[in-house]
Design an enzyme around this catalytic site. Sequence first.
Site, PDB file in Angstrom:
ATOM      1  N   ASP A 144     -13.132 -23.831  46.509  1.00 53.83           N
ATOM      2  CA  ASP A 144     -13.892 -23.764  47.757  1.00 53.83           C
ATOM      3  C   ASP A 144     -15.366 -23.620  47.421  1.00 53.83           C
ATOM      4  O   ASP A 144     -15.735 -22.990  46.420  1.00 53.83           O
ATOM      5  CB  ASP A 144     -13.448 -22.570  48.606  1.00 53.83           C
ATOM      6  CG  ASP A 144     -12.009 -22.697  49.081  1.00 53.83           C
ATOM      7  OD1 ASP A 144     -11.603 -23.823  49.408  1.00 53.83           O
ATOM      8  OD2 ASP A 144     -11.305 -21.673  49.136  1.00 53.83           O
ATOM      9  N   ASP A 178     -10.296 -28.495  53.793  1.00 51.31           N
ATOM     10  CA  ASP A 178     -10.142 -27.551  54.904  1.00 51.31           C
ATOM     11  C   ASP A 178     -10.844 -28.076  56.154  1.00 51.31           C
ATOM     12  O   ASP A 178     -10.324 -27.964  57.270  1.00 51.31           O
ATOM     13  CB  ASP A 178     -10.734 -26.191  54.533  1.00 51.31           C
ATOM     14  CG  ASP A 178     -10.037 -25.540  53.356  1.00 51.31           C
ATOM     15  OD1 ASP A 178      -8.822 -25.772  53.191  1.00 51.31           O
ATOM     16  OD2 ASP A 178     -10.693 -24.801  52.609  1.00 51.31           O
TER      17      ASP A 178
END
Length: 205
Positions: A144, A178
């Site tokens: 991420d 995401d």
Amino acid sequence: MSIKKAAIIIVIILLIDQISKIYIKTNFILGEEVDVFSWFKIHFVENEGMAWGAKIPGEYGKLILTLFRLVAIVGIGYWLWTSVKNNAPRILIISIAMIFAGAFGNIIDSVFYGLIFNDSTQQVATFFPPEGGYGTLFHGKVVDMLSFPLYGGILPDWVPFLGGTYFSFFDPVFNIADSSISIGVILLLIFNKKAFPKKEEEETA
């Protein structure tokens, strides 16, 4: 909308997602942060579990999560295939394609990243390191890097319960995959009536 066009959407999202993750993994040390704007940062973290960093406890928690993701992606893929076959609305197919691409992007991390990268703690990771990766098959960590700290500061004393304390808004760090899943779901919510039109007989009734 054809399956070919849906596949193009999936491939584009996957390429952007994986290129961005590989770049971050091979150029950033875990925890490293770069300010792009005051409200947007590149902040490298690794997620061992589900959304928001949640984990399934136990020795086999990570394996169970990865296997669940694999089963889920098969279901989403089947949903996409049948939607195209049944000439479903374009917005539905686009949304499912985005959800599929995002889920598949994170599955790649979970399944393979433990094998193809070494650890990023206090060092920049190497792509296909000679000594092997930091984990095993199905035990990779999701990369991420997108952070949007929209607000952070001491709240005024007049704010009930939280006055005088530090408060930050939107702390989660996420990735392109995401974002793709979130946008796909939001599109389904906003254009629900177009994505799931009622049958003529139901409308007549």
